[in-house]
Design a protein around this motif. Sequence first.
Motif, PDB file in Angstrom:
ATOM      1  N   GLN A  59     -14.686  11.236  -9.117  1.00  0.00           N
ATOM      2  CA  GLN A  59     -13.545  12.138  -8.902  1.00  0.00           C
ATOM      3  C   GLN A  59     -13.796  13.496  -9.550  1.00  0.00           C
ATOM      4  OE1 GLN A  59     -12.353  10.345  -6.472  1.00  0.00           O
ATOM      5  NE2 GLN A  59     -10.303  11.076  -6.934  1.00  0.00           N
ATOM      6  N   THR A  60     -14.392  13.464 -10.744  1.00  0.00           N
ATOM      7  CA  THR A  60     -14.660  14.724 -11.432  1.00  0.00           C
ATOM      8  C   THR A  60     -15.655  15.562 -10.636  1.00  0.00           C
ATOM      9  OG1 THR A  60     -14.312  13.544 -13.501  1.00  0.00           O
ATOM     10  CG2 THR A  60     -15.321  15.721 -13.645  1.00  0.00           C
ATOM     11  N   GLY A  68     -14.133  16.545  -7.291  1.00  0.00           N
ATOM     12  CA  GLY A  68     -13.032  17.479  -7.576  1.00  0.00           C
ATOM     13  C   GLY A  68     -13.558  18.871  -7.864  1.00  0.00           C
ATOM     14  N   ILE A  88      -8.052  23.686   2.791  1.00  0.00           N
ATOM     15  CA  ILE A  88      -8.486  22.305   3.037  1.00  0.00           C
ATOM     16  C   ILE A  88      -9.074  22.190   4.442  1.00  0.00           C
ATOM     17  CG2 ILE A  88      -7.767  19.899   3.195  1.00  0.00           C
ATOM     18  CD1 ILE A  88      -7.458  20.671   0.425  1.00  0.00           C
ATOM     19  N   ARG A 129     -14.171  15.797   0.491  1.00  0.00           N
ATOM     20  CA  ARG A 129     -12.714  15.631   0.480  1.00  0.00           C
ATOM     21  C   ARG A 129     -12.352  14.157   0.679  1.00  0.00           C
ATOM     22  NH1 ARG A 129      -8.364  15.436   4.377  1.00  0.00           N
ATOM     23  NH2 ARG A 129      -6.503  15.524   3.102  1.00  0.00           N
ATOM     24  N   HIS A 135     -13.098  12.078  -2.353  1.00  0.00           N
ATOM     25  CA  HIS A 135     -12.119  12.332  -3.406  1.00  0.00           C
ATOM     26  C   HIS A 135     -10.786  11.637  -3.100  1.00  0.00           C
ATOM     27  CE1 HIS A 135     -10.907  14.625  -6.976  1.00  0.00           C
ATOM     28  NE2 HIS A 135      -9.749  14.842  -6.390  1.00  0.00           N
ATOM     29  N   ALA A 174      -9.451   8.270  -5.201  1.00  0.00           N
ATOM     30  CA  ALA A 174      -8.190   8.205  -5.947  1.00  0.00           C
ATOM     31  C   ALA A 174      -7.562   6.824  -5.803  1.00  0.00           C
ATOM     32  CB  ALA A 174      -7.244   9.279  -5.434  1.00  0.00           C
ATOM     33  N   THR A 190      -3.787   8.079 -14.716  1.00  0.00           N
ATOM     34  CA  THR A 190      -4.436   8.043 -13.402  1.00  0.00           C
ATOM     35  C   THR A 190      -3.403   8.131 -12.285  1.00  0.00           C
ATOM     36  OG1 THR A 190      -6.149   6.704 -14.391  1.00  0.00           O
ATOM     37  CG2 THR A 190      -6.105   6.794 -11.996  1.00  0.00           C
ATOM     38  N   PHE A 218      -2.392  11.584 -11.967  1.00  0.00           N
ATOM     39  CA  PHE A 218      -3.451  12.263 -11.206  1.00  0.00           C
ATOM     40  C   PHE A 218      -3.145  12.169  -9.707  1.00  0.00           C
ATOM     41  CE2 PHE A 218      -7.176  12.573 -14.202  1.00  0.00           C
ATOM     42  CZ  PHE A 218      -7.612  13.797 -13.759  1.00  0.00           C
ATOM     43  N   GLY A 242      -2.218  15.336  -7.406  1.00  0.00           N
ATOM     44  CA  GLY A 242      -3.236  15.680  -6.413  1.00  0.00           C
ATOM     45  C   GLY A 242      -2.693  15.634  -5.001  1.00  0.00           C
ATOM     46  N   LEU A 260      -1.486  18.869  -3.473  1.00  0.00           N
ATOM     47  CA  LEU A 260      -2.388  20.013  -3.358  1.00  0.00           C
ATOM     48  C   LEU A 260      -2.708  20.453  -1.924  1.00  0.00           C
ATOM     49  CD1 LEU A 260      -4.765  19.464  -6.411  1.00  0.00           C
ATOM     50  CD2 LEU A 260      -2.583  20.650  -6.278  1.00  0.00           C
ATOM     51  N   PRO A 261      -2.882  19.533  -0.947  1.00  0.00           N
ATOM     52  CA  PRO A 261      -3.164  20.016   0.417  1.00  0.00           C
ATOM     53  C   PRO A 261      -1.985  20.770   1.040  1.00  0.00           C
ATOM     54  CG  PRO A 261      -3.784  17.710   0.176  1.00  0.00           C
ATOM     55  CD  PRO A 261      -3.008  18.073  -1.048  1.00  0.00           C
ATOM     56  N   HIS A 306      -3.390  18.834 -12.609  1.00  0.00           N
ATOM     57  CA  HIS A 306      -4.358  17.978 -11.928  1.00  0.00           C
ATOM     58  C   HIS A 306      -5.813  18.313 -12.292  1.00  0.00           C
ATOM     59  CE1 HIS A 306      -5.507  15.171  -8.733  1.00  0.00           C
ATOM     60  NE2 HIS A 306      -6.479  16.013  -8.438  1.00  0.00           N
ATOM     61  N   VAL A 307      -6.145  19.582 -12.363  1.00  0.00           N
ATOM     62  CA  VAL A 307      -7.570  19.905 -12.502  1.00  0.00           C
ATOM     63  C   VAL A 307      -8.001  20.247 -13.935  1.00  0.00           C
ATOM     64  CG1 VAL A 307      -7.639  20.707 -10.116  1.00  0.00           C
ATOM     65  CG2 VAL A 307      -7.481  22.373 -11.958  1.00  0.00           C
TER      66      VAL A 307
END
Lengths: 145, 391
Positions: B53-54, B57, B75, B89, B92, B96, B134, B137, B141, B144-145, B193-194
């Motif tokens: 994920q890191t 991401g 996106i 994408r 990720h 999740a 988590t 997270f 997340g 975000l889109p 989130h980031v």
Amino acid sequence: MNQTKKTTRRGFLDWLIAAFSAVAGLAMTIPGLMYLWPAAKGGAAEAVEISGAGQMKPGQSVTLQVGGKPVIVVRGRTGFLAFSASCTHLGCLVTWETQKKHFACPCHAAVFDANGGVVSGPPPAPLPPYVIKEIGEKVYVSAPA
Amino acid sequence: MGFPGPIRKFLERRYDTEVAEGFLDKQIHKRLPPHTGWLHVFGSLAMLLFISQTLTGIMLLIYYRPTPDEAYKSIQFITGSVHFGWLYRQVHAWGASLMILALVFHMIRTFFMGSYKKPRELTWVTGVLLFLVTITFGFTGYLLPWNQIAFWATTVGTESANKVPVIGAWLQYFLRGGDSVTGETLSRFFVVHVIILPWILAGLIGVHLFLMRACNLATMEDVDAEKKIPSEHGIPFFPVHVAKEGVVAVFLVAVLVTLSVVAPWEIGEPANALSTPAHIKPEWYFLPSYQLLKYFEGEYGAVIGIFACGVPFALLVFWPFLDRGKARHPKKRPIAVGLGLIGLLGALFLGYLGHVSETEQTYFGQRYHIDLLGWPNKIVEGEDAPSEAPH
Ligand code: HEM
Ligand code: FES
């Protein structure tokens, strides 16, 4: 006995450092927390003109933003009615059903009557009304004072 | 274990390398309890997913733009134009869900094996915190889109915060950065989130692993009766357990890529603050809470609902201090095992009801309309579904 009461130079310094750290910590934390608190974006008393209000027929509706919040305006037979469009249950947007003459929420099937009152479904409160002002041809909607 | 010649010499002339090497050596060749096997890989699996994920991401961050005007388009750009953007994408987004799944299995394993008992209570507590971080997270997340489903799921999700007693209204205003979900919300969620969560999670993982090593893995012996594992017994961490983890890593990559190709996550419609789409539901790991909340209505009901959703998590955090029995083997702990099973099946059942609520389903050849609360209503041929009733 006497010894335990006596403040040594060392003990005093420890105390001083702790006190200063606490004060400095607080002095830095409070503005930091305030920074995180959402700043008001003005426009609370905003009156929004409903564009195309003149062309709306009785029974038609339009959803627009007033002061950053969604508002639904319905043209009735005699005039306009406006309510917060956010369902009082969990915030989905209600729509006006022209045929059934009520507001319906797509999320959990709530129904509100033409005055915003709850008819059925989970919402705990009626839709809050908004204020309509007609100035000549123009129609404005604003949040209640 | 050691560094190659010249580097080693360089370091030796400057530092006391023996301490560091001794420590590393001990960690790598640590002996694990003899029953350590495939059930013990879920923790590593979650960590591999965190690493994935890191990395993915950070890759996404290069093209992603956290503003309402640009987020959705960025996106689309990532998935449509950037070389392999679709893959990162998808990995990720799938990562999740799999990360949460891995943690669930890890918790099930440690719960039923009684590994949380003394002296490992704090390992369990940090584990539950890792799980909560988590989930957060996932929640942050998801927005975000900036698509319809995310926008409205976040609206409904933050609206539930309003039902928290006393501070609810403030909490909601704070989370949203204002009255409703806007670009302010997107900025907040993005930062959390980031930057914030990755560091919190990395720190917690450090503590969790340190505690795990400090007490070694639990055996199946009772509390205070655990025998130290002599160095000629037990499973060597390297190479035996590391090899298992390697197999898991290879499988994981295969699964992630396969899911990304076979079942890609759709972007859907861009967010529209003036129209709510039909059927918004949260991600699968929120479905049990989502469904549970529905049964508590009205002003006071909603408050009870929030408590009902919070209690299971509070129970999880404090569980090692509530269950102080000495036995570890599940056969000797009927009550804890029973409660665990009830909790697990309850969550599965509620999640299922949440999943099928407000849809039509066929059970044993009969069509049903499942209502809001998960209650099935028979659909009789030729009749309209109840929601379409004539007026
Ligand atoms: C650790 C560093 C991480 C960074 C830098 C990061 C960064 C990002 C970025 C830039 C996005 C937006 C792009 C997109 O939506 O695909 C995103 C989306 C997302 N993230 Fe993360 N992320 C990280 C970790 C995690 C973790 C640990 C989880 C969950 C367990 C997670 C769950 C999600 C989800 C569910 C989305 C939405 C995916 C989608 O719909 O495409 N992220 N992340
Ligand atoms: S949000 Fe409108 S009925 Fe639930």
